[in-house]
Each structure stands twice: as structure tokens, then as C-alpha cells.
Design a protein around this motif. Structure first.
Motif, PDB file in Angstrom:
ATOM      1  N   ALA A   1       7.319 -43.508 -22.942  1.00  0.00           N
ATOM      2  CA  ALA A   1       6.714 -44.324 -23.787  1.00  0.00           C
ATOM      3  C   ALA A   1       5.824 -45.344 -22.941  1.00  0.00           C
ATOM      4  N   GLN A   2       4.563 -45.490 -23.552  1.00  0.00           N
ATOM      5  CA  GLN A   2       3.373 -46.268 -23.125  1.00  0.00           C
ATOM      6  C   GLN A   2       3.838 -47.822 -22.890  1.00  0.00           C
ATOM      7  N   THR A   3       3.360 -48.413 -21.909  1.00  0.00           N
ATOM      8  CA  THR A   3       3.443 -49.953 -21.666  1.00  0.00           C
ATOM      9  C   THR A   3       2.083 -50.268 -21.265  1.00  0.00           C
ATOM     10  N   ILE A   4       1.971 -51.505 -21.874  1.00  0.00           N
ATOM     11  CA  ILE A   4       0.568 -52.317 -21.346  1.00  0.00           C
ATOM     12  C   ILE A   4       1.143 -53.632 -20.803  1.00  0.00           C
ATOM     13  N   HIS A   5       0.881 -53.985 -19.543  1.00  0.00           N
ATOM     14  CA  HIS A   5       1.095 -55.242 -18.996  1.00  0.00           C
ATOM     15  C   HIS A   5      -0.067 -56.009 -18.566  1.00  0.00           C
ATOM     16  N   GLN A   6      -0.188 -57.101 -18.968  1.00  0.00           N
ATOM     17  CA  GLN A   6      -1.120 -58.223 -18.413  1.00  0.00           C
ATOM     18  C   GLN A   6      -0.766 -59.121 -17.414  1.00  0.00           C
ATOM     19  N   TRP A   7      -1.601 -59.513 -16.563  1.00  0.00           N
ATOM     20  CA  TRP A   7      -1.217 -60.623 -15.577  1.00  0.00           C
ATOM     21  C   TRP A   7      -2.356 -61.560 -15.153  1.00  0.00           C
ATOM     22  N   PRO A   8      -2.029 -62.758 -14.865  1.00  0.00           N
ATOM     23  CA  PRO A   8      -0.806 -63.418 -15.249  1.00  0.00           C
ATOM     24  C   PRO A   8      -0.715 -63.644 -16.507  1.00  0.00           C
ATOM     25  N   VAL A   9       0.414 -64.266 -16.902  1.00  0.00           N
ATOM     26  CA  VAL A   9       0.780 -64.642 -18.399  1.00  0.00           C
ATOM     27  C   VAL A   9       0.116 -65.823 -18.892  1.00  0.00           C
ATOM     28  N   ALA A  10      -0.270 -66.759 -17.854  1.00  0.00           N
ATOM     29  CA  ALA A  10      -1.238 -68.051 -18.476  1.00  0.00           C
ATOM     30  C   ALA A  10      -1.606 -68.495 -16.877  1.00  0.00           C
ATOM     31  N   GLU A  11      -2.834 -69.082 -17.187  1.00  0.00           N
ATOM     32  CA  GLU A  11      -3.325 -69.715 -15.979  1.00  0.00           C
ATOM     33  C   GLU A  11      -4.063 -70.964 -16.494  1.00  0.00           C
ATOM     34  N   ILE A  12      -3.768 -71.886 -15.263  1.00  0.00           N
ATOM     35  CA  ILE A  12      -4.592 -73.199 -15.523  1.00  0.00           C
ATOM     36  C   ILE A  12      -5.451 -73.383 -14.275  1.00  0.00           C
ATOM     37  N   LYS A  13      -6.986 -73.534 -14.404  1.00  0.00           N
ATOM     38  CA  LYS A  13      -7.864 -73.251 -13.453  1.00  0.00           C
ATOM     39  C   LYS A  13      -8.852 -74.588 -13.698  1.00  0.00           C
ATOM     40  N   ALA A  14      -9.748 -74.781 -12.672  1.00  0.00           N
ATOM     41  CA  ALA A  14     -10.603 -75.910 -12.756  1.00  0.00           C
ATOM     42  C   ALA A  14     -11.912 -75.393 -13.019  1.00  0.00           C
ATOM     43  N   VAL A  15     -13.131 -76.021 -13.599  1.00  0.00           N
ATOM     44  CA  VAL A  15     -14.331 -75.642 -13.937  1.00  0.00           C
ATOM     45  C   VAL A  15     -15.022 -75.168 -12.419  1.00  0.00           C
ATOM     46  N   GLY A  16     -15.555 -74.168 -12.437  1.00  0.00           N
ATOM     47  CA  GLY A  16     -16.316 -73.841 -11.212  1.00  0.00           C
ATOM     48  C   GLY A  16     -15.471 -72.873 -10.197  1.00  0.00           C
ATOM     49  N   SER A  17     -14.024 -72.649 -10.655  1.00  0.00           N
ATOM     50  CA  SER A  17     -13.240 -71.898  -9.524  1.00  0.00           C
ATOM     51  C   SER A  17     -13.353 -70.333 -10.268  1.00  0.00           C
ATOM     52  N   PRO A  18     -12.863 -69.306  -9.235  1.00  0.00           N
ATOM     53  CA  PRO A  18     -12.970 -68.007  -9.640  1.00  0.00           C
ATOM     54  C   PRO A  18     -11.831 -67.603 -10.404  1.00  0.00           C
ATOM     55  N   LEU A  19     -11.994 -66.489 -10.998  1.00  0.00           N
ATOM     56  CA  LEU A  19     -10.804 -66.029 -11.898  1.00  0.00           C
ATOM     57  C   LEU A  19     -10.594 -64.481 -11.886  1.00  0.00           C
ATOM     58  N   SER A  20      -9.552 -64.238 -12.144  1.00  0.00           N
ATOM     59  CA  SER A  20      -9.057 -62.669 -11.931  1.00  0.00           C
ATOM     60  C   SER A  20      -8.137 -62.412 -12.793  1.00  0.00           C
ATOM     61  N   LEU A  21      -8.223 -61.570 -14.033  1.00  0.00           N
ATOM     62  CA  LEU A  21      -7.146 -61.216 -15.035  1.00  0.00           C
ATOM     63  C   LEU A  21      -7.121 -59.775 -14.930  1.00  0.00           C
ATOM     64  N   GLY A  22      -5.822 -59.262 -15.002  1.00  0.00           N
ATOM     65  CA  GLY A  22      -5.526 -57.706 -14.768  1.00  0.00           C
ATOM     66  C   GLY A  22      -4.911 -57.077 -16.134  1.00  0.00           C
ATOM     67  N   CYS A  23      -4.874 -55.915 -16.270  1.00  0.00           N
ATOM     68  CA  CYS A  23      -4.420 -55.183 -17.345  1.00  0.00           C
ATOM     69  C   CYS A  23      -4.022 -53.811 -16.832  1.00  0.00           C
ATOM     70  N   THR A  24      -2.664 -53.303 -17.004  1.00  0.00           N
ATOM     71  CA  THR A  24      -2.177 -52.064 -16.413  1.00  0.00           C
ATOM     72  C   THR A  24      -1.671 -51.309 -17.795  1.00  0.00           C
TER      73      THR A  24
END
Lengths: 111, 113
Positions: free
Chosen positions: A1-24
Motif C-alpha cells: 500500500a502507498q504511504t505519504i509522509h511529510q516532515w517535519p510535523v510542525a515548525e516554528i521559525k523566525a522571519v528571515g530564516s531558511p526553511l525546508s519541508l519534505g514529502c516522501t
């Protein structure tokens, strides 16, 4: 069966900081992949889609970028976060059909 | 370009009552139509879809929807709701897989005992 995973579950970040969200996605070969953004209490806005490795099409310009480094992986990123980037980010996949199947999402809070 | 209108932002119903959620779309060709449900702090789950054929489509958990081309509508129905049906329901339209889905603003359903 297919599964889809996202990471992270939640993020708290500061304005101006970098971000990377993933999906598999596991269990499906060569899926079409999509990123959506949902403002708190709002509807979904498609951001990007990809039909093959290395190719990503932008739908809405929100100072974000996306990449598909592997067949089963979709990455959303930015070098500088804005307050307006806060919200819920959803990854989705589809195959031959038009219907899309969504991941559990990542909640992003930018302070 | 396509668009979706869900005129009811909130609907409140008693448990056991029937439910109808309205959806109207705008698209010049033959659309692919969907209803999704979103429970609090979760992703979206596909309830049902319409591609062609019988205009009444059955979905999961007793939901059904009817495509009425002359009215550009795709209303969602359930004969008897349960408290667990409390969620936000989104209607969506797509022209093809590449363009992705265009969503309505959603209808928040609250089911009271």
C-alpha cells in the motif's frame, strides 16, 4: 500500500530564516507530486507540481521554491521566510487519475 | 481557468438529520469534480469523485453527490449524519492532472447530538 509522509510535523521559525519541508511517497512509482498551502481557516492554494524527477512547475509565486531530487521525494524551501508563509503545507500525489491523495501536512508558524 | 463556489461557510445539523452541502463550479469544458473532507489539524481525505457517466456518485461513509451539468453544480449529500462527520468539506475541480485541483473555500459542518 502507498504511504505519504511529510516532515517535519510542525515548525516554528523566525522571519528571515531558511526553511525546508519534505514529502516522501512510498509504494507508487513515478507519481505526480503537488504542494499546496492553506492559510489558517482558509482554502488550499496549489503552489507547485512535478510529473518527473528534476522537473518542477510553479503555479503561484510566494517566494518559495520546490525541487524533486528523487522519484519519491518532493522538497519545498525558501532562503528567507516571511510572516505570510505561515500556514499549513500539504503534499499530494496522483497517478493516471486526476484525483489526488494528500499527506498529513506540516504546520508552519513564522514569528 | 476554473473556479469553485461553496456558498455556505458553516452548516450546523443535529445528529441523525440529513445534510446537503452546495457546490457550484465554473469551467468551460467537462470538469473532474471532487469532494474532500478535512478533520482538525489533518490532511485532506477524498470522499468521492466524478469523471463521467452516472451523475450520482457514491463515496465513503454514506456520502453521495450529484453532478448537474445544466446547473454547474456538484452538491454533496448524506442521509443521516453522525457526530464524527463534523469537519470541513471542500469541493474541488480539475481540468487535468497537471493543473492540479482548484478548491472552494470550504464548508465547516458541526453536528450536534
Amino acid at each position: 500500500a502507498q504511504t505519504i509522509h511529510q516532515w517535519p510535523v510542525a515548525e516554528i521559525k523566525a522571519v528571515g530564516s531558511p526553511l525546508s519541508l519534505g514529502c516522501t511517497i512510498k509504494g507508487k512509482s513515478s507519481p505526480n507530486l503537488y504542494w499546496y498551502w492553506q492559510a489558517t481557516g482558509g482554502t488550499l492554494q496549489q503552489l507547485f507540481y512535478s510529473i518527473t524527477v528534476g522537473q518542477v512547475e510553479s503555479v503561484v509565486q510566494l517566494n518559495l521554491s520546490a525541487s524533486r531530487p528523487k522519484d519519491d521525494q518532493f522538497i519545498l524551501s525558501t532562503e528567507k521566510l516571511l510572516l505570510s508563509h505561515s500556514g499549513f503545507y500539504l503534499c499530494a500525489w496522483s497517478l493516471e487519475g486526476v484525483e489526488q491523495y494528500f499527506g498529513p501536512g506540516t504546520r508552519l508558524t513564522v514569528l | 481557468a476554473q473556479s469553485v463556489t461553496q456558498p455556505d461557510a458553516r452548516v450546523t445539523v443535529s445528529e441523525g438529520a440529513s445534510l446537503q452541502l452546495r457546490c457550484k463550479y465554473s469551467y468551460s469544458g467537462t470538469p473532474y469534480l471532487f469532494w474532500y473532507v478535512q478533520y482538525p489539524r489533518q490532511g485532506l481525505q477524498l470522499l468521492l469523485k466524478y469523471y463521467s457517466g452516472d451523475p450520482v456518485v457514491q463515496g465513503v461513509n454514506g456520502f453521495e453527490a450529484e453532478f448537474i451539468k445544466s446547473n454547474s453544480s456538484f452538491h454533496l449529500r448524506k442521509a443521516s449524519v453522525h457526530w464524527s462527520d463534523s469537519a470541513v468539506y471542500f469541493c474541488a475541480v480539475s481540468a487535468n492532472y497537471a493543473q492540479g485541483l482548484t478548491f472552494g473555500l470550504g464548508t465547516r459542518v458541526s453536528v450536534f447530538p
